[in-house]
Design an enzyme around this catalytic site. Sequence first.
Site, PDB file in Angstrom:
ATOM      1  N   SER A 201      53.928  42.514 -31.486  1.00 10.48           N
ATOM      2  CA  SER A 201      55.236  42.477 -31.633  1.00 10.48           C
ATOM      3  C   SER A 201      55.983  41.382 -32.145  1.00 10.48           C
ATOM      4  O   SER A 201      55.513  40.344 -32.014  1.00 10.48           O
ATOM      5  CB  SER A 201      55.853  42.970 -30.236  1.00 10.48           C
ATOM      6  N   HIS A 203      59.024  40.211 -32.223  1.00 12.03           N
ATOM      7  CA  HIS A 203      60.015  39.652 -31.417  1.00 12.03           C
ATOM      8  C   HIS A 203      59.629  38.489 -30.545  1.00 12.03           C
ATOM      9  O   HIS A 203      60.028  37.533 -29.887  1.00 12.03           O
ATOM     10  CB  HIS A 203      61.169  40.193 -31.000  1.00 12.03           C
ATOM     11  N   CYS A 326      60.819  43.103 -18.687  1.00 15.02           N
ATOM     12  CA  CYS A 326      60.980  44.728 -18.617  1.00 15.02           C
ATOM     13  C   CYS A 326      60.992  45.217 -17.111  1.00 15.02           C
ATOM     14  O   CYS A 326      61.625  45.985 -16.712  1.00 15.02           O
ATOM     15  CB  CYS A 326      60.012  45.294 -19.444  1.00 15.02           C
TER      16      CYS A 326
HETATM   17  C1  LIG Z   1      52.191  42.406 -23.086  1.00 16.68           C
HETATM   18  C2  LIG Z   1      53.102  43.307 -23.838  1.00 16.68           C
HETATM   19  N1  LIG Z   1      52.996  44.500 -24.187  1.00 16.68           N
HETATM   20  C3  LIG Z   1      54.212  45.207 -24.641  1.00 16.68           C
HETATM   21  C4  LIG Z   1      55.418  44.692 -24.832  1.00 16.68           C
HETATM   22  C5  LIG Z   1      56.546  45.206 -25.259  1.00 16.68           C
HETATM   23  O1  LIG Z   1      56.820  45.100 -26.469  1.00 16.68           O
HETATM   24  P1  LIG Z   1      58.271  45.186 -27.153  1.00 16.68           P
HETATM   25  O2  LIG Z   1      59.032  44.379 -26.590  1.00 16.68           O
HETATM   26  O3  LIG Z   1      57.923  44.826 -28.752  1.00 16.68           O
HETATM   27  O4  LIG Z   1      58.495  46.650 -27.111  1.00 16.68           O
HETATM   28  C6  LIG Z   1      55.600  43.384 -24.233  1.00 16.68           C
HETATM   29  C7  LIG Z   1      57.027  42.848 -24.199  1.00 16.68           C
HETATM   30  O5  LIG Z   1      57.255  42.152 -23.071  1.00 16.68           O
HETATM   31  C8  LIG Z   1      54.684  42.642 -23.779  1.00 16.68           C
HETATM   32  O6  LIG Z   1      54.519  41.425 -23.183  1.00 16.68           O
END
Ligand SMILES: Cc1ncc(COP(=O)(O)O)c(C=O)c1O
Length: 383
Positions: A201, A203, A326
């Site tokens: 990802s 960001h 999240c």
């Molecule tokens: C381990 C992990 N996977 C997936 C994601 C999701 O990524 P995105 O925010 O780019 O959707 C995150 C975001 O916190 C993450 O830490």
Amino acid sequence: MDIYMDNSATTKVYDEVADEMFLYLKTHYANPSSVHRMGLEVEKKLKGARKRMANLIGANEKEIVFTSGGTESDNMAIRGVVKANKRAGKHIITTSIEHPAVLNTVKELEEEGYEVTYLKPDENGVVSFDSFKSSLREDTVLAAIMHVNNETGSVQPIEKIGKYLSRKKGSKTYFFVDAVQSFGKIDFKPSKYGIDLMSVSSHKIHGPKGAGILYIKEGTKIRPMITGGGQEMGIRSGTENIPGIMGFVMAAERAVDNIKGNVEKISRLKDMLRFEIEKNIDDIKVNSPEDGACHVLNVSFLGVRGEVLLHSLEQDGVYVSTGSACSSKKKGSHVLLEMGLSPKELDGAIRFSLSGMNDESQILAGAKMVQKHVEEYRKIVKR
Ligand SMILES: Cc1ncc(COP(=O)(O)O)c(C=O)c1O
């Protein structure tokens, strides 16, 4: 002065990345699928970006699919592989400490009739290779194991798992790794680890939000989840987010080119933060393992409510997180719960996550603020 220690949630975009994006918003704004000159110019840039990204991870261009970020890449890998390989079986192995982008996706598949084994971590937040091996079955179509956990920084044995699977004769199990928290922090190449699919990802590495990749090893059978105009080799339709992609690739190059110095710096800052907290604050429990990734330090302040501490710290310009961004609005962390923390330890957990944009003065000032607010909180509670 703001002290931002929530870099696992997201990072500040590099200035040069923002400048690069601006160029693609203001000047090179044509659709790369358009056949006129302006479109062709952008298509060339996109092709170049794909090649640059492929070079960074030791892949070829055809193995890079640009997406909207980690969540989409995780969904695409899991759903795409199981749907395209129905005959290989209906068993999936994952861990109980994955990001919700993985956990909620496999849960939905469970409702559709797939069988899922959730590997449990030990008290350090690490799942064992042996438990993986004993869970593997003839009908295991997919193993989805994250590299670095976003809440604790614990590193999973993906190299061992990948190499085991790639050497296993007749194995039909695809290996997917969520590398969202490890890219730019751990120096590795998916092909060397026996990884078939890998998500990154933008960001989390000082690139823009809304961009990412799914690495898909050549020969992997995968079904597109977003159908339409056939962009991204037909695997992910939709007009490409060119400013996002160009900014992301620039940030990824910086992350990989500077990985050694960056990791050394962030590790030093994390050790300093840990030292200051352990020296000055009683009744704490460090939840991140010693050998975890460089940027995450998870600590429980016993008798303190993490959420209250977070909000009192923010008043002094210190930004941290409870659980992951999240899931922090929900109660408690599923990761810490799986590691066997007591309710008191769960309640007082704070995640500090650092980046190369932090410095020593911020760490010292931040640790002092944490000490002040923990002491104040405990005084009030005692009264
Ligand atoms: C381990 C992990 N996977 C997936 C994601 C999701 O990524 P995105 O925010 O780019 O959707 C995150 C975001 O916190 C993450 O830490």
